[in-house]
Scaffold this motif. Structure first.
Motif, short mmCIF file in Angstrom:
data_model
loop_
_atom_site.label_atom_id
_atom_site.label_comp_id
_atom_site.label_asym_id
_atom_site.label_seq_id
_atom_site.Cartn_x
_atom_site.Cartn_y
_atom_site.Cartn_z
N HIS A 148 -2.94 1.95 -5.75
CA HIS A 148 -3.11 0.89 -4.75
C HIS A 148 -1.71 0.21 -4.94
CE1 HIS A 148 -7.55 0.76 -4.28
NE2 HIS A 148 -7.59 2.00 -5.15
N SER A 149 -1.03 -0.01 -5.89
CA SER A 149 0.20 -0.76 -5.71
C SER A 149 1.01 -0.13 -4.96
CB SER A 149 0.73 -0.84 -7.31
OG SER A 149 2.06 -1.28 -7.28
N VAL A 150 1.43 1.22 -4.85
CA VAL A 150 2.21 1.80 -3.87
C VAL A 150 1.87 1.40 -2.39
CG1 VAL A 150 3.27 4.07 -3.17
CG2 VAL A 150 3.13 3.52 -5.63
N ILE A 151 0.55 1.68 -2.22
CA ILE A 151 -0.12 1.37 -1.03
C ILE A 151 0.50 -0.14 -0.56
CG2 ILE A 151 -1.96 0.94 0.37
CD1 ILE A 151 -3.01 3.50 -1.19
N ALA A 152 0.06 -1.05 -1.43
CA ALA A 152 0.27 -2.41 -1.22
C ALA A 152 1.78 -2.77 -1.02
CB ALA A 152 -0.29 -3.19 -2.31
N LEU A 153 2.54 -2.15 -1.82
CA LEU A 153 3.91 -2.47 -1.76
C LEU A 153 4.74 -2.02 -0.43
CD1 LEU A 153 5.13 -1.79 -5.50
CD2 LEU A 153 5.14 -4.23 -4.34
N LEU B 132 -0.80 -5.37 -9.16
CA LEU B 132 -1.49 -4.22 -9.60
C LEU B 132 -0.58 -3.36 -10.43
CD1 LEU B 132 -3.16 -3.49 -6.18
CD2 LEU B 132 -4.37 -3.63 -8.18
N PHE B 133 0.63 -3.25 -10.34
CA PHE B 133 1.74 -2.81 -11.01
C PHE B 133 1.79 -3.19 -12.29
CE2 PHE B 133 5.79 -1.85 -12.90
CZ PHE B 133 5.70 -0.71 -12.87
N MET B 134 1.85 -4.54 -12.63
CA MET B 134 1.73 -5.11 -13.93
C MET B 134 0.19 -4.72 -14.52
SD MET B 134 3.94 -8.53 -13.51
CE MET B 134 2.54 -9.48 -12.46
N VAL B 135 -0.94 -5.02 -13.79
CA VAL B 135 -2.05 -4.96 -14.34
C VAL B 135 -2.54 -3.33 -14.78
CG1 VAL B 135 -4.56 -4.90 -13.63
CG2 VAL B 135 -3.24 -6.64 -13.20
N SER B 136 -1.73 -2.47 -14.17
CA SER B 136 -2.02 -1.03 -14.59
C SER B 136 -1.73 -0.89 -15.93
CB SER B 136 -1.18 -0.06 -13.74
OG SER B 136 0.23 -0.09 -14.00
N PHE B 137 -1.00 -1.74 -16.50
CA PHE B 137 -0.43 -1.52 -18.19
C PHE B 137 -1.46 -2.04 -19.28
CE2 PHE B 137 3.37 -0.53 -15.64
CZ PHE B 137 3.41 0.71 -16.12
N SER C 189 -12.85 -2.84 -16.56
CA SER C 189 -13.97 -2.83 -15.80
C SER C 189 -14.31 -4.01 -14.92
CB SER C 189 -14.98 -2.89 -16.97
OG SER C 189 -16.36 -2.77 -16.22
N PHE C 190 -13.88 -5.26 -15.56
CA PHE C 190 -13.72 -6.71 -14.72
C PHE C 190 -12.93 -6.43 -13.62
CE2 PHE C 190 -12.23 -10.83 -13.91
CZ PHE C 190 -13.30 -11.33 -13.65
N PHE C 191 -11.74 -6.04 -13.67
CA PHE C 191 -10.89 -5.98 -12.48
C PHE C 191 -11.38 -4.97 -11.53
CE2 PHE C 191 -6.87 -4.49 -10.70
CZ PHE C 191 -6.39 -5.63 -10.41
N ALA C 192 -11.71 -3.86 -11.99
CA ALA C 192 -12.32 -2.94 -11.09
C ALA C 192 -13.52 -3.35 -10.10
CB ALA C 192 -12.72 -1.66 -11.72
N LYS C 193 -14.44 -4.27 -10.91
CA LYS C 193 -15.55 -4.74 -10.26
C LYS C 193 -15.00 -5.88 -8.91
CE LYS C 193 -18.76 -4.14 -13.90
NZ LYS C 193 -19.34 -4.84 -15.02
N GLY C 194 -14.20 -6.30 -9.56
CA GLY C 194 -13.47 -7.35 -8.64
C GLY C 194 -12.79 -6.84 -7.45
#
Length: 146
Positions: free
Chosen positions: A15-20, A75-80, A88-93
């Protein structure tokens, strides 16, 4: 690293690559993107008819691209992040966000005459992006309860 954490990282990076890339294209190549996605006639309408309109539209597109680029970086930062509950919370959001965008496209964007033929393709894309997060949630629930 557990397999659900690896899946989270993979989905976030995708998703990060798509957004960037989409954000960069919106900031610097919007005219070409409008022409490629909508055709020359519709692109001309979407880019405005007066110099003032064109400047406003280019500025708006640049800021939207910058926002999308920032989301990709986030998204890149959150991936780590390795906290399972946060993942789980992030995926639901993200699922709710993509679903909301799909509903918005269905109810409003399809009514815009110049974009009416394109809303279905974009809505399907939003639903597929939402399903990637649903896939992660199902995968992590399976791993949690097995």
């Amino acid at each position: 690293m557990s397999t659900s954490a690896a899946a989270f990282r993979l989905i976030c990076l995708l998703h990060s690559v798509i957004a960037l890339s989409s954000g960069a294209l919106m900031m610097f190549y919007m005219k070409e993107m409008y022409t490629f996605t909508h055709g020359i006639e519709t692109a001309t309408k979407l880019l405005g008819s007066t110099p003032h309109d064109q400047l406003l539209i280019r500025t708006s597109d640049s800021f939207a691209g910058l926002l999308l680029f920032a989301v990709g970086f986030l998204l890149f930062m959150v991936s780590f992040v390795k906290d399972r509950e946060f993942q789980s919370f992030f995926a639901k959001g993200c699922t709710v966000l993509h679903g909301s965008v799909a509903v918005w496209r269905f109810w409003f964007e399809r009514r815009v005459e110049d974009l009416a033929w394109d809303w279905l393709r974009q809505t399907v894309g939003d639903i597929l992006l939402a399903f990637s997060w649903v896939f992660f949630l199902v995968y992590s629930w399976r791993e949690k309860y097995d």
